[in-house]
Design a protein around this motif. Structure first.
Motif, PDB file in Angstrom:
ATOM      1  N   VAL A 127       0.374  -1.216  -0.125  1.00  0.00           N
ATOM      2  CA  VAL A 127      -0.004   0.146   0.328  1.00  0.00           C
ATOM      3  C   VAL A 127       0.669   1.304   0.026  1.00  0.00           C
ATOM      4  CG1 VAL A 127      -1.369   1.736   1.056  1.00  0.00           C
ATOM      5  CG2 VAL A 127      -1.755  -1.490   1.189  1.00  0.00           C
ATOM      6  N   SER A 128       0.981   1.839  -1.269  1.00  0.00           N
ATOM      7  CA  SER A 128       1.884   3.029  -1.467  1.00  0.00           C
ATOM      8  C   SER A 128       1.547   3.987  -2.055  1.00  0.00           C
ATOM      9  CB  SER A 128       2.923   2.351  -1.741  1.00  0.00           C
ATOM     10  OG  SER A 128       2.654   2.400  -3.675  1.00  0.00           O
ATOM     11  N   LEU A 129       1.908   5.254  -2.223  1.00  0.00           N
ATOM     12  CA  LEU A 129       1.520   6.697  -1.980  1.00  0.00           C
ATOM     13  C   LEU A 129       2.086   6.641  -4.151  1.00  0.00           C
ATOM     14  CD1 LEU A 129       1.321   9.361  -1.023  1.00  0.00           C
ATOM     15  CD2 LEU A 129       3.364  10.041  -1.497  1.00  0.00           C
ATOM     16  N   ALA A 130       0.808   7.010  -4.848  1.00  0.00           N
ATOM     17  CA  ALA A 130       0.485   7.254  -6.663  1.00  0.00           C
ATOM     18  C   ALA A 130       2.505   7.394  -7.010  1.00  0.00           C
ATOM     19  CB  ALA A 130      -0.399   7.828  -7.210  1.00  0.00           C
ATOM     20  N   ASN A 131       2.292   7.126  -7.869  1.00  0.00           N
ATOM     21  CA  ASN A 131       3.912   7.248  -8.387  1.00  0.00           C
ATOM     22  C   ASN A 131       3.840   8.877  -8.819  1.00  0.00           C
ATOM     23  OD1 ASN A 131       5.532   4.927  -8.101  1.00  0.00           O
ATOM     24  ND2 ASN A 131       4.304   4.462 -10.175  1.00  0.00           N
ATOM     25  N   SER A 132       2.490   9.394  -9.254  1.00  0.00           N
ATOM     26  CA  SER A 132       2.410  10.320  -9.857  1.00  0.00           C
ATOM     27  C   SER A 132       2.118  11.631  -8.396  1.00  0.00           C
ATOM     28  CB  SER A 132       0.761  10.558 -10.585  1.00  0.00           C
ATOM     29  OG  SER A 132       0.165  10.258  -9.545  1.00  0.00           O
ATOM     30  N   VAL A 133       2.708  11.520  -7.767  1.00  0.00           N
ATOM     31  CA  VAL A 133       2.294  12.307  -6.259  1.00  0.00           C
ATOM     32  C   VAL A 133       4.080  12.562  -5.730  1.00  0.00           C
ATOM     33  CG1 VAL A 133       1.499  12.786  -4.273  1.00  0.00           C
ATOM     34  CG2 VAL A 133       0.401  11.354  -6.127  1.00  0.00           C
ATOM     35  N   GLN A 134       4.336  13.186  -5.853  1.00  0.00           N
ATOM     36  CA  GLN A 134       5.931  13.896  -5.332  1.00  0.00           C
ATOM     37  C   GLN A 134       5.701  14.503  -4.352  1.00  0.00           C
ATOM     38  OE1 GLN A 134       8.388  12.385  -7.420  1.00  0.00           O
ATOM     39  NE2 GLN A 134       7.148  11.958  -8.358  1.00  0.00           N
ATOM     40  N   VAL A 135       6.607  13.738  -3.734  1.00  0.00           N
ATOM     41  CA  VAL A 135       6.567  14.400  -1.688  1.00  0.00           C
ATOM     42  C   VAL A 135       8.463  15.331  -2.201  1.00  0.00           C
ATOM     43  CG1 VAL A 135       7.547  13.889   0.579  1.00  0.00           C
ATOM     44  CG2 VAL A 135       6.000  12.495  -0.737  1.00  0.00           C
ATOM     45  N   LYS A 158       5.568  -1.192  12.781  1.00  0.00           N
ATOM     46  CA  LYS A 158       5.710   0.538  12.169  1.00  0.00           C
ATOM     47  C   LYS A 158       4.337   0.671  11.341  1.00  0.00           C
ATOM     48  CE  LYS A 158      10.163   0.941  10.688  1.00  0.00           C
ATOM     49  NZ  LYS A 158      11.119   0.993  10.449  1.00  0.00           N
ATOM     50  N   ALA A 159       4.350   1.937  11.555  1.00  0.00           N
ATOM     51  CA  ALA A 159       3.176   2.380  10.526  1.00  0.00           C
ATOM     52  C   ALA A 159       3.310   1.724   9.187  1.00  0.00           C
ATOM     53  CB  ALA A 159       2.353   2.994  11.084  1.00  0.00           C
ATOM     54  N   PHE A 160       4.202   3.301   9.158  1.00  0.00           N
ATOM     55  CA  PHE A 160       4.355   3.766   7.797  1.00  0.00           C
ATOM     56  C   PHE A 160       5.905   3.467   7.637  1.00  0.00           C
ATOM     57  CE2 PHE A 160       3.942   7.313   9.737  1.00  0.00           C
ATOM     58  CZ  PHE A 160       4.845   8.376   9.337  1.00  0.00           C
ATOM     59  N   SER A 161       5.816   4.105   6.323  1.00  0.00           N
ATOM     60  CA  SER A 161       7.899   3.913   5.920  1.00  0.00           C
ATOM     61  C   SER A 161       7.563   5.080   4.887  1.00  0.00           C
ATOM     62  CB  SER A 161       8.338   2.912   6.332  1.00  0.00           C
ATOM     63  OG  SER A 161      10.355   3.350   5.413  1.00  0.00           O
ATOM     64  N   TYR A 162       8.859   5.543   5.103  1.00  0.00           N
ATOM     65  CA  TYR A 162       9.109   6.802   3.793  1.00  0.00           C
ATOM     66  C   TYR A 162      11.264   6.794   3.948  1.00  0.00           C
ATOM     67  CZ  TYR A 162       9.724  11.132   0.893  1.00  0.00           C
ATOM     68  OH  TYR A 162      10.125  12.004   0.065  1.00  0.00           O
ATOM     69  N   GLY A 163      11.024   6.386   2.292  1.00  0.00           N
ATOM     70  CA  GLY A 163      12.528   6.882   2.042  1.00  0.00           C
ATOM     71  C   GLY A 163      12.533   6.408   0.571  1.00  0.00           C
ATOM     72  N   VAL A 249       5.129   3.935   2.196  1.00  0.00           N
ATOM     73  CA  VAL A 249       4.309   2.537   2.331  1.00  0.00           C
ATOM     74  C   VAL A 249       3.993   2.701   3.646  1.00  0.00           C
ATOM     75  CG1 VAL A 249       5.842   1.716   0.520  1.00  0.00           C
ATOM     76  CG2 VAL A 249       6.580   1.282   3.085  1.00  0.00           C
ATOM     77  N   LEU A 250       2.037   2.229   3.568  1.00  0.00           N
ATOM     78  CA  LEU A 250       1.727   2.002   5.163  1.00  0.00           C
ATOM     79  C   LEU A 250       1.909   0.157   5.740  1.00  0.00           C
ATOM     80  CD1 LEU A 250      -1.804   3.450   4.092  1.00  0.00           C
ATOM     81  CD2 LEU A 250       1.070   4.332   5.261  1.00  0.00           C
ATOM     82  N   SER A 251       3.795  -0.383   6.066  1.00  0.00           N
ATOM     83  CA  SER A 251       3.210  -1.153   6.722  1.00  0.00           C
ATOM     84  C   SER A 251       4.963  -1.132   7.086  1.00  0.00           C
ATOM     85  CB  SER A 251       3.436  -1.656   5.828  1.00  0.00           C
ATOM     86  OG  SER A 251       4.040  -2.671   5.375  1.00  0.00           O
ATOM     87  N   SER A 252       5.413  -2.258   7.053  1.00  0.00           N
ATOM     88  CA  SER A 252       7.030  -1.472   7.847  1.00  0.00           C
ATOM     89  C   SER A 252       7.772  -2.282   6.498  1.00  0.00           C
ATOM     90  CB  SER A 252       7.690  -2.984   8.653  1.00  0.00           C
ATOM     91  OG  SER A 252       8.917  -2.662   8.814  1.00  0.00           O
ATOM     92  N   ASP A 253       9.316  -1.618   6.174  1.00  0.00           N
ATOM     93  CA  ASP A 253      10.081  -1.896   5.429  1.00  0.00           C
ATOM     94  C   ASP A 253      11.527  -2.632   5.912  1.00  0.00           C
ATOM     95  OD1 ASP A 253      10.867  -0.318   6.758  1.00  0.00           O
ATOM     96  OD2 ASP A 253      12.463   0.921   5.052  1.00  0.00           O
ATOM     97  N   ARG A 254      11.005  -3.095   6.383  1.00  0.00           N
ATOM     98  CA  ARG A 254      11.906  -3.981   7.306  1.00  0.00           C
ATOM     99  C   ARG A 254      11.239  -5.065   7.631  1.00  0.00           C
ATOM    100  NH1 ARG A 254      16.808  -1.650   9.441  1.00  0.00           N
ATOM    101  NH2 ARG A 254      16.937  -3.213  10.935  1.00  0.00           N
ATOM    102  N   GLU A 255      12.624  -6.653   7.653  1.00  0.00           N
ATOM    103  CA  GLU A 255      12.462  -7.873   7.863  1.00  0.00           C
ATOM    104  C   GLU A 255      12.166  -7.698   8.657  1.00  0.00           C
ATOM    105  OE1 GLU A 255      14.642 -10.645   5.770  1.00  0.00           O
ATOM    106  OE2 GLU A 255      13.496 -10.177   3.906  1.00  0.00           O
ATOM    107  N   ASP A 256      13.111  -7.148  10.027  1.00  0.00           N
ATOM    108  CA  ASP A 256      12.754  -7.442  11.121  1.00  0.00           C
ATOM    109  C   ASP A 256      11.881  -6.773  12.232  1.00  0.00           C
ATOM    110  OD1 ASP A 256      14.258  -5.234  10.797  1.00  0.00           O
ATOM    111  OD2 ASP A 256      15.829  -5.687  12.338  1.00  0.00           O
TER     112      ASP A 256
END
Length: 766
Positions: A127-135, A158-163, A249-256
């Protein structure tokens, strides 16, 4: 019939018996904005004929109209293209069949009516931000979202991650040490601001809104949750910048680290800071200028979307009663009984207008849970008898309250609970207090479908007669019914009757009785009070974009406009700007229409010039855009709007220059242009003399450039203007006693001289 419940059944007259001859029935099925209608013909048997020329069903889904007869539609489902579907049934003078039995339901298509189930596995679709949206790069922000957890297990999430693919820039989550926010390369603990222990979780099984505010110039993070605002010093984030163009992404970006085990809703991001009062007053109408909870901003697999009726910003909160007339009432003696859903009804054939009376017992009603709901706000104090009280007292109090109300012989449920340490309040007043008591606020709902009264005193006694634990006692119990929204006329000719909290009332549109307007009695979760929401009159007017396109064609190249026609066009544009949400597409159309109008003679424009200028100014103040600035350039008119943070304002400039090989103009912000037609420079000290209220109200600076000056002629002392016209407004606010010059440079239209204006005493909007 007009059918407006979330789900329902409707049938042909006399179904399952044969329908009568000479019938003409129409069902209009409506849903709130953000939904479509789906109907399914469970049974279908209508006289068959080539082209369905005799008995037939007509189905208007919004984008097409089709006819059905015979058994062709049995078992089929149909979706509307809008929030309304129209079904008509016609029978002629001969041959009767069983007819049809159809079900209908509403399906959410707007993200406002849907939550996201957070993916729990890294290899699943994200679940991620659309490619057309630039932060953009962020050195400050305000972030608000709602979330709930499916269980209370205390583990890391983790609730969300941005990077980007290798580095995390920004995230929010929880570790064994408690909740944190990660900014750039620094992790900041939020436990002190959240007022909970490391083992406790901010999110429970009900949605909770959390707002986070950060400013790199101070390194301070503000937290607003459960009606309280607190700050923590995160000095490691001082002067940090969150890089732009990352992936959210509305989730965690890490396996740990596991994702938040729950759901998320209404994720909004602004590139400026809000104060505590602004956060307290934050409504669903406040759209995030970087990220908003709208479909265009997100890429969400359908498996992670789920519609719910009780979402805080959804267009439908409390269902209407499910019992509603669904069959033709004009059949007279040909059809003695009409069967309503869960209701037996008899129709009298001795009167011109048959009456329908229900005789089913109340226990069979499917609307028992929601109809006739009354609300109460309660407040009480829980204090400890002993110092060594149970751990997780807040959870104990919540569970006791829910169980006590839920097990009552009255159908009462707990909608919202807030438990707060009393010492927190006393500390704010400078008093010393021992941590021995808790202030509890809750919202109760009573489903009074059986018309049994429930007095405030009865609720209070129920609480006072129930023990929490041996070590926790109640005192100062207060119970108050939440008032209804009083009858009101707003706007003119729209009369809204007295309405209970969270109920929606519908009336016919004043200028178009075939359409429906609605208004909801809003119930605030912050202070448990009710007030009217803004009337929803969107169905009462034509689509704004369609009207604008008609005006665009009317004013296009080669059209000769009279003074009256120009005035009519401007009045329609004024209504669009005042009544509608203005996105960049609609704003561009409106500006192009004004550009077309400016080709008219000065005499034609004279009578409407004032209204035109005001409408252009209002559009610039209202237009919605993403990013630090936006611009619209046409042949005769250019508009530029830039975001402005009053606390970090360091000056700004706007310039317009001719574009090579094009009739439009080149617009630039904070950049000097060679051979510019007009430039406005705003000094860093521009806002120094404004009070705090005015500063907080300023969020943008707007600029307009007129290639034609026909709107600016002096009718009393006519003279030819010899320069372009440029205008600027800062937050629609009057600014006085400038310390530095506002510099305006305008190119002469004939002699190509440069005229420079320096304003030292600004007494009006430029």
């Amino acid at each position: 019939m007009v059918l407006s419940n979330p789900t329902g059944i409707f049938t042909s007259p006399c179904f399952p018996n044969n329908y009568p001859n000479n019938q003409a029935c129409k069902w209009t099925i409506r849903a709130p904005s953000g939904y479509i209608i789906q109907i399914t013909f469970v049974d279908f048997d209508i006289e068959e004929a080539s082209g369905c020329t005799y008995d037939h069903i007509n189905l208007d889904t919004g984008d097409k109209k089709d006819s059905y007869c015979g058994m062709t539609a049995k078992g089929l489902s149909f979706n509307s293209s809008r929030n309304e579907m129209i079904v008509t049934f016609t029978s002629d003078f001969s041959i009767q069949k069983k007819g049809f039995n159809a079900t209908y339901t509403r399906i959410a298509v707007s993200l406002k009516n849907q939550k996201v189930i957070i993916p729990q596995y890294l290899d699943s679709d994200s679940v991620s931000l659309a490619n057309s949206v630039q932060v953009p790069d962020l050195n400050q922000f305000t972030l608000c979202f709602e979330a709930r957890a499916n269980n209370s297990n205390n583990y890391e999430w983790k609730a969300f991650s941005y990077g980007d693919s290798s580095v995390e820039f920004f995230s929010f989550g929880k570790t064994k040490q408690g909740h944190f926010i990660f900014i750039s390369d620094s992790k900041c603990s939020l436990n002190d601001a959240l007022n909970i222990g490391p083992d406790e979780d901010i999110f429970t099984e009900t949605f909770e809104e959390l707002c986070i505010v950060w400013d790199s110039s101070s390194g301070i993070v503000g937290i607003n949750v459960k009606g309280m605002y607190k700050t923590v010093h995160c000095l490691d984030t001082y002067k940090k910048v969150i890089p732009g163009n990352g992936k959210l992404v509305l989730s965690s970006d890490r396996e740990d680290t596991s994702p938040l085990p729950g759901d998320m809703y209404n994720f909004r991001l602004w590139n400026f800071t809000m104060n505590s009062q602004s956060l307290f007053n934050l409504t669903c109408d406040e759209k995030g200028n970087i990220i908003d909870w709208e479909n265009d901003f997100w890429s969400i697999p359908t498996t992670f979307l789920k519609a719910e009726n009780n979402l805080s910003c959804g267009s439908y909160l409390v269902p209407l009663p499910t019992v509603e007339p669904t069959s033709c009432a004009t059949t007279g003696s040909l059809c003695r009984e009409i069967h309503l859903k869960n209701t037996s009804a008899t129709v009298s054939s001795t009167t011109p207008s048959p009456t329908v009376t229900t005789n089913m017992p109340d226990t069979n009603r499917t609307d028992k849970i929601m109809a006739g709901r009354l609300y109460y706000r309660i407040e009480f104090t829980v204090y400890k008898i002993k110092e060594d009280a149970e751990p997780n007292i807040q959870n104990v109090i919540r569970e006791w309250l829910i169980q006590t109300m839920g097990s009552w012989n009255y159908n009462v449920c707990v909608v919202h609970v807030s438990v707060e340490l009393s010492s927190t309040k006393n500390a704010a007043r400078g008093k010393r207090s021992i941590d021995q008591s808790f202030e509890v606020r809750a919202l109760l709902a009573y489903n009074s479908t059986n018309n049994v009264s429930l007095e405030e005193q009865m609720v209070r006694k129920k609480l006072e007669n129930s023990n929490i634990t041996e070590n926790l006692k109640l005192r100062n119990v207060n119970v108050h019914s939440i008032e209804k929204c009083e009858a009101q006329e707003q706007p003119m000719n729209y009369f809204w009757e007295e309405t209970g909290p969270r109920d929606t009332v519908t009336i016919s549109c004043y200028d178009n009785p075939t359409q429906i307007a609605s208004r909801t009695c809003f119930l605030s979760m912050n202070n448990y009070t009710s007030h009217w929401d803004t009337p929803d009159l969107r169905n009462c007017t034509e689509n704004a974009a369609d009207i604008a396109n008609q005006l665009l064609n009317l004013t296009g190249e080669g059209q000769q406009l009279t003074s009256d026609k120009v005035n009519d066009v401007i009045q329609k544009l004024k209504k669009i700007v005042n009544d509608e949400e203005i996105n960049e597409s609609l704003g561009s159309t409106v500006i192009t229409i004004f550009s077309n109008i400016l080709t008219s003679s000065d005499n034609v424009l004279a009578a409407s010039s004032s209204e035109a200028i005001k409408t252009i100014d209002a559009l610039a103040l209202k237009i919605q855009f993403i990013g630090p600035s936006m611009s619209i350039s046409t042949r005769n008119l250019a508009l530029g709007v830039s975001s402005l943070n009053s606390s970090l304002f360091s000056g700004s400039s706007f310039s317009v220059s001719p574009q090579n090989n094009a009739s439009d103009f080149q617009i630039d912000f904070d950049k000097n242009q060679d051979n510019s037609l007009a430039t406005i420079y705003l000094p860093p000290s521009l806002l120094n003399n404004l009070n705090q209220e005015d500063l907080e109200a300023i969020s943008r600076a707007q600029f307009t450039f007129f290639n034609k000056n026909g709107l600016f002629q002096d009718t009393e002392a006519p003279s030819n203007l010899t320069s372009y016209v440029v205008a600027c407004s800062v937050g629609n606010t009057t600014i006085r006693d400038l310390k530095e010059s506002v510099k305006i440079t305008i190119k002469h239209t004939f002699k190509h001289d440069i005229i420079q204006v320096r304003v030292l005493q600004l007494l009006f909007k430029i």
